[in-house]
Design a protein around this motif. Structure first.
Motif, PDB file in Angstrom:
ATOM      1  N   ASN A 156      36.317  43.481  38.862  1.00  0.00           N
ATOM      2  CA  ASN A 156      37.250  42.794  39.758  1.00  0.00           C
ATOM      3  C   ASN A 156      36.596  42.215  41.008  1.00  0.00           C
ATOM      4  O   ASN A 156      37.243  41.489  41.760  1.00  0.00           O
ATOM      5  CB  ASN A 156      38.367  43.755  40.174  1.00  0.00           C
ATOM      6  CG  ASN A 156      37.840  44.991  40.902  1.00  0.00           C
ATOM      7  OD1 ASN A 156      36.726  45.438  40.641  1.00  0.00           O
ATOM      8  ND2 ASN A 156      38.627  45.538  41.799  1.00  0.00           N
ATOM      9  N   ILE A 157      35.326  42.512  41.225  1.00  0.00           N
ATOM     10  CA  ILE A 157      34.623  42.048  42.431  1.00  0.00           C
ATOM     11  C   ILE A 157      33.498  41.092  42.058  1.00  0.00           C
ATOM     12  O   ILE A 157      32.684  41.386  41.183  1.00  0.00           O
ATOM     13  CB  ILE A 157      34.022  43.242  43.209  1.00  0.00           C
ATOM     14  CG1 ILE A 157      35.129  44.162  43.739  1.00  0.00           C
ATOM     15  CG2 ILE A 157      33.116  42.760  44.341  1.00  0.00           C
ATOM     16  CD1 ILE A 157      35.926  43.600  44.882  1.00  0.00           C
ATOM     17  N   GLY A 158      33.465  39.968  42.728  1.00  0.00           N
ATOM     18  CA  GLY A 158      32.336  39.049  42.628  1.00  0.00           C
ATOM     19  C   GLY A 158      31.633  39.012  43.974  1.00  0.00           C
ATOM     20  O   GLY A 158      32.260  38.707  45.001  1.00  0.00           O
ATOM     21  N   LEU A 159      30.381  39.377  44.012  1.00  0.00           N
ATOM     22  CA  LEU A 159      29.613  39.415  45.256  1.00  0.00           C
ATOM     23  C   LEU A 159      28.433  38.461  45.172  1.00  0.00           C
ATOM     24  O   LEU A 159      27.671  38.507  44.211  1.00  0.00           O
ATOM     25  CB  LEU A 159      29.109  40.847  45.512  1.00  0.00           C
ATOM     26  CG  LEU A 159      28.091  41.045  46.641  1.00  0.00           C
ATOM     27  CD1 LEU A 159      28.678  40.643  47.991  1.00  0.00           C
ATOM     28  CD2 LEU A 159      27.603  42.490  46.665  1.00  0.00           C
TER      29      LEU A 159
ATOM     30  N   MET B 246      37.541  38.156  44.786  1.00  0.00           N
ATOM     31  CA  MET B 246      38.259  39.097  43.936  1.00  0.00           C
ATOM     32  C   MET B 246      38.802  38.375  42.721  1.00  0.00           C
ATOM     33  O   MET B 246      39.301  37.247  42.824  1.00  0.00           O
ATOM     34  CB  MET B 246      39.389  39.776  44.705  1.00  0.00           C
ATOM     35  CG  MET B 246      38.877  40.688  45.811  1.00  0.00           C
ATOM     36  SD  MET B 246      39.924  42.120  46.123  1.00  0.00           S
ATOM     37  CE  MET B 246      39.612  43.097  44.663  1.00  0.00           C
ATOM     38  N   ASN B 247      38.680  39.021  41.580  1.00  0.00           N
ATOM     39  CA  ASN B 247      39.173  38.472  40.319  1.00  0.00           C
ATOM     40  C   ASN B 247      40.686  38.678  40.278  1.00  0.00           C
ATOM     41  O   ASN B 247      41.167  39.739  39.907  1.00  0.00           O
ATOM     42  CB  ASN B 247      38.495  39.180  39.147  1.00  0.00           C
ATOM     43  CG  ASN B 247      38.882  38.597  37.804  1.00  0.00           C
ATOM     44  OD1 ASN B 247      39.683  37.679  37.719  1.00  0.00           O
ATOM     45  ND2 ASN B 247      38.307  39.139  36.744  1.00  0.00           N
ATOM     46  N   SER B 248      41.431  37.668  40.680  1.00  0.00           N
ATOM     47  CA  SER B 248      42.880  37.798  40.796  1.00  0.00           C
ATOM     48  C   SER B 248      43.646  37.102  39.681  1.00  0.00           C
ATOM     49  O   SER B 248      44.870  37.020  39.724  1.00  0.00           O
ATOM     50  CB  SER B 248      43.344  37.248  42.150  1.00  0.00           C
ATOM     51  OG  SER B 248      42.931  35.905  42.308  1.00  0.00           O
TER      52      SER B 248
ATOM     53  N   SER C 142      28.702  40.892  39.539  1.00  0.00           N
ATOM     54  CA  SER C 142      30.069  41.156  39.116  1.00  0.00           C
ATOM     55  C   SER C 142      30.160  42.663  38.969  1.00  0.00           C
ATOM     56  O   SER C 142      29.341  43.262  38.268  1.00  0.00           O
ATOM     57  CB  SER C 142      30.355  40.461  37.778  1.00  0.00           C
ATOM     58  OG  SER C 142      31.683  40.697  37.352  1.00  0.00           O
ATOM     59  N   MET C 143      31.124  43.290  39.648  1.00  0.00           N
ATOM     60  CA  MET C 143      31.165  44.751  39.632  1.00  0.00           C
ATOM     61  C   MET C 143      32.586  45.300  39.692  1.00  0.00           C
ATOM     62  O   MET C 143      33.530  44.582  40.029  1.00  0.00           O
ATOM     63  CB  MET C 143      30.320  45.325  40.777  1.00  0.00           C
ATOM     64  CG  MET C 143      30.826  45.000  42.168  1.00  0.00           C
ATOM     65  SD  MET C 143      29.794  45.741  43.468  1.00  0.00           S
ATOM     66  CE  MET C 143      30.246  47.491  43.324  1.00  0.00           C
ATOM     67  N   PHE C 144      32.694  46.552  39.347  1.00  0.00           N
ATOM     68  CA  PHE C 144      33.954  47.280  39.423  1.00  0.00           C
ATOM     69  C   PHE C 144      33.983  48.058  40.730  1.00  0.00           C
ATOM     70  O   PHE C 144      33.057  48.801  41.050  1.00  0.00           O
ATOM     71  CB  PHE C 144      34.079  48.241  38.237  1.00  0.00           C
ATOM     72  CG  PHE C 144      35.107  49.325  38.425  1.00  0.00           C
ATOM     73  CD1 PHE C 144      36.452  49.012  38.552  1.00  0.00           C
ATOM     74  CD2 PHE C 144      34.732  50.655  38.466  1.00  0.00           C
ATOM     75  CE1 PHE C 144      37.403  50.011  38.731  1.00  0.00           C
ATOM     76  CE2 PHE C 144      35.671  51.660  38.635  1.00  0.00           C
ATOM     77  CZ  PHE C 144      37.016  51.338  38.761  1.00  0.00           C
TER      78      PHE C 144
ATOM     79  N   ASP D  90      41.197  34.105  47.068  1.00  0.00           N
ATOM     80  CA  ASP D  90      40.050  34.197  46.166  1.00  0.00           C
ATOM     81  C   ASP D  90      38.870  34.829  46.902  1.00  0.00           C
ATOM     82  O   ASP D  90      38.269  35.790  46.433  1.00  0.00           O
ATOM     83  CB  ASP D  90      39.683  32.809  45.650  1.00  0.00           C
ATOM     84  CG  ASP D  90      38.487  32.854  44.711  1.00  0.00           C
ATOM     85  OD1 ASP D  90      38.351  33.857  43.983  1.00  0.00           O
ATOM     86  OD2 ASP D  90      37.700  31.898  44.701  1.00  0.00           O
ATOM     87  N   VAL D  91      38.543  34.279  48.072  1.00  0.00           N
ATOM     88  CA  VAL D  91      37.486  34.854  48.908  1.00  0.00           C
ATOM     89  C   VAL D  91      38.143  35.810  49.894  1.00  0.00           C
ATOM     90  O   VAL D  91      38.932  35.391  50.734  1.00  0.00           O
ATOM     91  CB  VAL D  91      36.720  33.755  49.672  1.00  0.00           C
ATOM     92  CG1 VAL D  91      35.637  34.379  50.553  1.00  0.00           C
ATOM     93  CG2 VAL D  91      36.116  32.751  48.712  1.00  0.00           C
TER      94      VAL D  91
END
Length: 203
Positions: A18-21, A132-134, A85-87, A118-119
């Motif tokens: 759900n997280i893109g960093l 965030m993967n929304s 990409s992480m949880f 989104d950001v």
């Protein structure tokens, strides 16, 4: 690259990516605040490994596996950067931001409520950013993000010069972990597949 298998496995284990960093090291080095505790003075590969180790340490502190995949690149505009990409539990966004602020040396310009945009967080210098993967179909979105990470080098006429591994998958969702969990997942699918079939056949 086994990104698609890793993403599918993460979702099967209920660890949604759900997280893109994105961390842009050049921006942090040239325009960042360089607050105490940053890792910018380390060598390129050591810096990358340190960042992932700190994220893994954060996960362990919450009793969670470090579930992530990543890709490094050197772009004409962004310079040296990495996409992950992480949880991570959205309710604990502040803790994640705190770790990123410390290791990057640059504080957040803003931190929004999770899924409000989104950001949801970005540093004052633009050197790091959390998305965030929304999307409603978040697994499909995670697969698209994984494919974007995996295609980094395809954008260049020649491969960028990168020291150390350019791509990676954390151990929690790597090939060994997938093989180890296969009996569990197959048993679960057999059980719930039978339950779904029984429910469908009920009058």
């Amino acid at each position: 690259m086994r990104f698609r298998e890793a993403v599918a496995f993460a979702y099967a284990m209920d660890w949604p990516l759900n997280i893109g960093l994105t961390i842009t090291w050049n921006a942090l080095k040239t325009s960042g605040e360089r607050n105490e505790g940053h890792c910018l003075g380390r060598g390129e590969w050591d810096r990358e490994k340190y960042a992932r180790d700190e994220l893994a340490r954060l996960c362990r502190s919450e009793g969670l596996p470090f579930v992530a995949l990543w890709g490094r690149d050197v772009g004409a505009d962004m310079g040296s950067h990495v996409h992950l990409s992480m949880f991570w539990p959205s309710r604990k966004l502040a803790q994640l931001v705190g770790v990123i602020e410390r290791m990057s040396g640059s504080s957040a310009d803003f931190v929004l409520t999770p899924y409000a945009a989104d950001v949801v967080a970005r540093s004052v210098c633009g050197g790091w950013q959390i998305n965030m993967n929304s999307r409603k179909d978040d697994k499909a979105s995670a697969l698209e993000w994984a494919e974007y990470i995996a295609a980094q080098h395809a954008k260049h006429p020649a491969l960028p010069e990168i020291r150390g591994k350019a791509f990676g998958i954390s151990e929690a969702i790597g090939k060994t972990a997938q093989e180890r969990a296969r009996p569990l997942l197959e048993a679960r699918e057999a059980k719930y597949g039978w339950m779904r079939q029984t429910a469908a056949e009920s009058p």
